[in-house]
Design an enzyme around this catalytic site. Structure first.
Site, mmCIF file in Angstrom:
data_model
loop_
_atom_site.group_PDB
_atom_site.id
_atom_site.type_symbol
_atom_site.label_atom_id
_atom_site.label_comp_id
_atom_site.label_asym_id
_atom_site.label_seq_id
_atom_site.Cartn_x
_atom_site.Cartn_y
_atom_site.Cartn_z
ATOM 1 N N SER A 1 0.818 -1.207 0.000
ATOM 2 C CA SER A 1 0.000 0.000 0.000
ATOM 3 C C SER A 1 0.857 1.263 0.000
ATOM 4 O O SER A 1 1.982 1.274 0.504
ATOM 5 C CB SER A 1 -0.905 0.005 1.234
ATOM 6 O OG SER A 1 -0.122 0.051 2.405
ATOM 7 N N GLY B 1 4.162 2.278 2.203
ATOM 8 C CA GLY B 1 5.311 2.706 1.397
ATOM 9 C C GLY B 1 5.853 4.053 1.858
ATOM 10 O O GLY B 1 7.068 4.246 1.984
ATOM 11 N N GLU C 1 -7.925 3.797 -4.590
ATOM 12 C CA GLU C 1 -7.715 2.425 -5.041
ATOM 13 C C GLU C 1 -8.681 1.514 -4.276
ATOM 14 O O GLU C 1 -8.651 1.457 -3.051
ATOM 15 C CB GLU C 1 -6.272 2.008 -4.761
ATOM 16 C CG GLU C 1 -5.956 0.615 -5.260
ATOM 17 C CD GLU C 1 -4.493 0.233 -5.077
ATOM 18 O OE1 GLU C 1 -3.972 0.359 -3.959
ATOM 19 O OE2 GLU C 1 -3.872 -0.185 -6.075
ATOM 20 N N CYS D 1 -2.408 -4.017 -8.585
ATOM 21 C CA CYS D 1 -2.013 -2.611 -8.435
ATOM 22 C C CYS D 1 -2.175 -1.848 -9.751
ATOM 23 O O CYS D 1 -2.465 -0.657 -9.746
ATOM 24 C CB CYS D 1 -0.591 -2.512 -7.938
ATOM 25 S SG CYS D 1 0.534 -3.579 -8.829
HETATM 26 P P1 NAI Z 1 0.053 -3.427 3.258
HETATM 27 O O1 NAI Z 1 0.867 -2.414 2.547
HETATM 28 O O2 NAI Z 1 -0.253 -3.203 4.697
HETATM 29 O O3 NAI Z 1 0.776 -4.865 3.157
HETATM 30 C C1 NAI Z 1 1.756 -5.205 2.200
HETATM 31 C C2 NAI Z 1 2.924 -5.879 2.893
HETATM 32 O O4 NAI Z 1 3.542 -4.950 3.780
HETATM 33 C C3 NAI Z 1 2.530 -7.072 3.751
HETATM 34 O O5 NAI Z 1 3.559 -8.038 3.675
HETATM 35 C C4 NAI Z 1 2.480 -6.477 5.144
HETATM 36 O O6 NAI Z 1 2.686 -7.414 6.169
HETATM 37 C C5 NAI Z 1 3.612 -5.483 5.091
HETATM 38 N N1 NAI Z 1 3.516 -4.371 6.050
HETATM 39 C C6 NAI Z 1 2.395 -3.844 6.620
HETATM 40 N N2 NAI Z 1 2.727 -2.833 7.434
HETATM 41 C C7 NAI Z 1 4.080 -2.696 7.379
HETATM 42 C C8 NAI Z 1 5.010 -1.815 7.983
HETATM 43 N N3 NAI Z 1 4.623 -0.862 8.819
HETATM 44 N N4 NAI Z 1 6.324 -1.951 7.674
HETATM 45 C C9 NAI Z 1 6.730 -2.901 6.828
HETATM 46 N N5 NAI Z 1 5.899 -3.772 6.232
HETATM 47 C C10 NAI Z 1 4.587 -3.677 6.490
HETATM 48 O O7 NAI Z 1 -1.265 -3.630 2.429
HETATM 49 P P2 NAI Z 1 -2.672 -4.220 2.961
HETATM 50 O O8 NAI Z 1 -2.996 -3.616 4.278
HETATM 51 O O9 NAI Z 1 -2.595 -5.687 2.849
HETATM 52 O O10 NAI Z 1 -3.679 -3.671 1.860
HETATM 53 C C11 NAI Z 1 -4.203 -2.363 1.952
HETATM 54 C C12 NAI Z 1 -4.352 -1.764 0.594
HETATM 55 O O11 NAI Z 1 -3.068 -1.596 -0.001
HETATM 56 C C13 NAI Z 1 -5.108 -2.615 -0.415
HETATM 57 O O12 NAI Z 1 -6.487 -2.453 -0.274
HETATM 58 C C14 NAI Z 1 -4.588 -2.067 -1.715
HETATM 59 O O13 NAI Z 1 -5.273 -0.888 -2.034
HETATM 60 C C15 NAI Z 1 -3.146 -1.736 -1.402
HETATM 61 N N6 NAI Z 1 -2.215 -2.800 -1.835
HETATM 62 C C16 NAI Z 1 -1.471 -2.615 -2.958
HETATM 63 C C17 NAI Z 1 -0.658 -3.625 -3.434
HETATM 64 C C18 NAI Z 1 0.150 -3.485 -4.668
HETATM 65 O O14 NAI Z 1 0.386 -4.464 -5.352
HETATM 66 N N7 NAI Z 1 0.664 -2.326 -4.984
HETATM 67 C C19 NAI Z 1 -0.581 -4.923 -2.768
HETATM 68 C C20 NAI Z 1 -1.349 -4.998 -1.537
HETATM 69 C C21 NAI Z 1 -2.145 -3.969 -1.131
HETATM 70 MG MG MG Z 2 -1.924 -2.828 5.880
#
Ligand code: NAI
Ligand code: MG
Length: 491
Positions: free
Chosen positions: A248, A252, A400, A303
Site C-alpha cells: 500500500s 510505502g 484504489e 495494483c
Molecule cells: P500493506 O501495505 O499493509 O501490506 C503489504 C505488505 O507490507 C505485507 O507483507 C504487510 O505485512 C507489510 N507491512 C504492513 N505494514 C508494514 C510496515 N509498517 N512496515 C513494513 N511492512 C509492512 O497492504 P494491505 O494492508 O494488505 O492492503 C491495503 C491496501 O493496499 C489494499 O487495499 C490495496 O489498495 C493496497 N495494496 C497494494 C498492493 C500493490 O500491489 N501495490 C498490494 C497490496 C495492497
Molecule cells: Mg496494511
C-alpha cells in the site's frame, strides 16, 4: 431394419447449459500443520503463531509464525554470513546455475504451487496455473540469463552486489512477487530476507523446499513470516542494505520516511488507479475483453488494474451495454474450479474495504450495475461491479478499491482523455484502445504511467520493466532495469 426403426428421433437436449463444476484436486499439495522460519537453510521454531486460512470457505490451513525483531535479526545474520561466505564472490555463471535450477523445479512442481496459491489466496486456479506460476518460473529463467552478463548490461561500470536485501511482498500475487524480488537480487550476487504477506504465506514456505531441492547455499534466501510488525522489523534492521517493498501507498510512505538518511537503498511499488481509455475507432468487442481482463482479473486485486474506464462519448452506450452483457457470463465461485473466472476476495479486511468504497459510490450518486450472481455462503465474495454516472471527484474514481469494481467515465477529445487520466496521485499503468497507431504513440507520450498498454491490458513479461510514477512508487522491476536496484557501481 428393425434396428434402425428403433433409432430415436428425439434427442434429450439439456435445458440448462451452465457449467458443471470441474474442481482441481487439492491432494497434490501437502500442507503441514505449522510452519517456522526458513533461516540459514534450517527451520526455526516460532514462539508465537497465527492461523492462515482459505478465503473461499475460511477453512484453517496451517499455523504460521509471527516473527519478532530477534527472529528477523537471526535471518539477517544468516544472510550476511552467506553473502560474505562466498555467494557474493561466486562467478555469475555459477549463480545462474542455481537460478536455472529453481526455475525448472518451479515448472516441474507448478501444479502443486498453483493449487496452493489458489487455496491460500482465493484466486482462480486458471489464473494461478496459467499466469502466476509460469511467470514466476519465467522470472527465474530470465534473471538466470543475466547473472553472468552484468558486465555487458552495464559496461565499464564495475557492477557489484549491494549486500543483504530485505524484501516485503503483498498478497495479490504471492509467488510471482517473490520471484520478482528474489530472482534479480540473487542474479546480482545479493542475499535475501523476504517476508510474504500475512494472509498468503504458504507458497513462499513451499518455495523453501524448492531452494533445498536446488541445493542453494544456506542463508542465501531466508523467509520470515508475520504481519506488518515483522515487516517493520526488516525495514528497521541496521544491517540490511536495501529494502524492496510492494504494497500500500500508506505503508510505502512510512517506509520511505524511516529509510531516509540511513543510506539504505529503496524501491517502492505501491498503489494505482489506472485509466483504461477506449476511443470510438477501437474494436469494441476486443476492448470489452480487455476491460474485463483489466479489472476483474484476480478479483481486481491488482495494483495496475484498469479501475477507471474512460469511454469516448459517441460509443458510450453501446460499449456499456456490451460490457454489462459480458459481465453476466463471468463465473464467480470456487477458486479451485477450473471454470471459475472470479474467485474469492483475499481477506475479510479487504472485503470490508471494497464494501465501504462501493457504498460511498452509491451514496455519492453513481449508478451501480451488478449481474445476477449466486455467491457461496461461506468465505469472502464480491460480485463484479460496474459504476456509471461517475464524477471525477467521487471516491470510487480517486481511491484504489483493489476489488472487482469498475468506474466508468467519459471524454470527448484525446486531450481531455489525457487530462482526466492523469488526474490522480498515482501513475502505475494505463491502457489505450484505438485503431490508430499514431494516436497510441501520442497518448503514450502524455500519460504519466510506468506502463502503457495498447489494445491490450495486464500483460506481463520478465523482460519488460514495471514500476510507477508519483504515489505509485519508484524503481523498476523486470528487464535490465530491474537489475540496477541490486547493484552498486562505485569503485
Ligand atoms: P500493506 O501495505 O499493509 O501490506 C503489504 C505488505 O507490507 C505485507 O507483507 C504487510 O505485512 C507489510 N507491512 C504492513 N505494514 C508494514 C510496515 N509498517 N512496515 C513494513 N511492512 C509492512 O497492504 P494491505 O494492508 O494488505 O492492503 C491495503 C491496501 O493496499 C489494499 O487495499 C490495496 O489498495 C493496497 N495494496 C497494494 C498492493 C500493490 O500491489 N501495490 C498490494 C497490496 C495492497
Ligand atoms: Mg496494511
Amino acid at each position: 431394419m428393425a434396428e434402425l426403426d428403433k433409432t430415436r428421433t428425439e434427442v434429450d437436449v439439456p435445458g440448462d447449459w451452465t457449467y458443471a463444476s470441474a474442481p482441481e484436486s487439492r491432494d497434490i499439495v501437502r500442507i503441514a500443520d505449522s510452519y517456522g522460519y526458513y533461516v540459514g537453510g534450517e527451520w526455526l521454531e516460532p514462539a508465537e503463531t497465527y492461523e492462515t486460512i482459505a478465503p473461499r470457505d475460511e477453512e484453517p490451513l496451517a499455523a504460521i509464525g509471527q516473527a519478532t525483531a530477534e527472529d528477523v535479526g537471526r535471518a539477517v545474520v544468516a544472510a550476511r554470513e552467506a553473502f560474505a561466505d562466498g555467494w557474493s564472490a561466486l562467478p555469475g555463471s555459477e549463480r545462474a546455475k542455481y537460478l536455472f535450477r529453481i526455475a525448472r523445479i518451479l515448472q516441474e512442481r507448478s501444479r502443486e504451487f498453483a493449487v496452493l496459491e489458489s487455496l491460500n489466496g482465493g484466486k482462480p486456479i486458471k489464473e494461478s496455473r496459467d499466469v502466476d506460476i509460469p511467470l514466476a518460473a519465467a522470472h527465474f529463467f530470465y534473471y538466470a540469463g543475466w547473472a553472468d552478463k552484468l558486465e555487458y548490461a552495464f559496461p565499464n561500470r564495475r557492477p557489484r552486489p549491494v549486500g543483504v536485501a530485505g524484501q516485503i511482498i503483498p498478497w495479490n500475487f504471492p509467488l510471482l512477487m517473490l520471484a520478482w524480488k528474489i530472482a534479480p537480487a540473487l542474479a546480482c550476487g545479493n542475499t535475501v530476507v523476504l517476508k510474504p504477506a500475512e494472509t498468503t504465506p504458504l507458497t513462499a514456505l513451499l518455495f523453501c523446499d524448492v531452494l533445498r531441492q536446488a541445493e542453494l547455499p544456506a542463508g542465501v534466501v531466508n523467509i520470515v513470516t508475520g504481519d506488518g510488525r515483522t515487516g517493520a522489523a526488516i525495514v528497521e534492521h541496521e544491517d540490511i542494505d536495501k529494502i524492496a517493498f510492494t504494497g500500500s501507498t500508506e505503508v510505502g510512505k512510512a517506509i520511505q520516511r524511516h529509510v531516509a538518511g540511513t543510506g539504505k537503498r529503496l524501491t517502492l511499488e505501491l498503489g494505482g488507479k489506472a485509466a483504461n481509455i477506449v476511443f470510438d475507432d477501437a474494436a469494441l468487442d476486443q476492448a470489452v475483453e480487455g476491460i474485463v481482463n483489466g479489472i476483474y482479473f484476480n478479483q481486481g486485486h491488482v495494483c495496475c488494474a484498469g479501475s477507471r474506464l474512460f469511454v469516448q462519448e459517441s460509443i458510450y452506450e453501446p460499449l456499456v451495454a456490451k460490457l454489462e452483457r459480458r459481465l453476466t457470463t463471468l463465473r464467480v465461485g470456487d477458486p479451485l474450479d477450473k471454470n471459475t473466472d472470479v474467485g474469492a476476495i483475499n481477506s475479510a479486511a479487504q472485503l470490508e474495504k471494497i464494501q465501504e468504497l462501493v457504498a460511498s459510490g452509491v451514496e455519492e450518486g453513481a449508478e451501480i450495475y451488478q449481474p445476477p450472481c449466486v455467491l457461496p455462503e461461506k468465505g469472502y465474495w464480491f460480485v463484479p461491479t460496474v459504476f456509471t454516472n461517475v464524477a471525477q471527484s467521487y471516491r470510487i474514481a480517486q481511491e484504489e478499491i483493489f476489488g472487482p469494481v469498475l468506474s466508468v467515465l467519459t471524454f470527448r477529445t484525446p486531450e481531455e482523455a489525457v487530462e482526466k487520466a492523469n488526474n490522480t496521485p498515482y501513475g502505475l499503468s494505463a491502457g489505450v484502445w484505438t485503431e490508430k497507431g499514431s494516436r497510441i504513440l501520442w497518448m503514450a507520450q502524455r500519460l504519466r504511467a510506468g506502463v502503457v498498454w495498447a489494445n491490450t491490458f495486464n500483460r506481463f513479461d520478465p523482460g519488460s520493466p514495471f514500476g510507477g510514477y508519483k504515489e505509485s512508487g519508484f524503481g523498476r522491476e523486470g528487464g535490465r532495469h530491474g537489475l540496477e536496484p541490486y547493484l552498486r557501481f562505485d569503485e
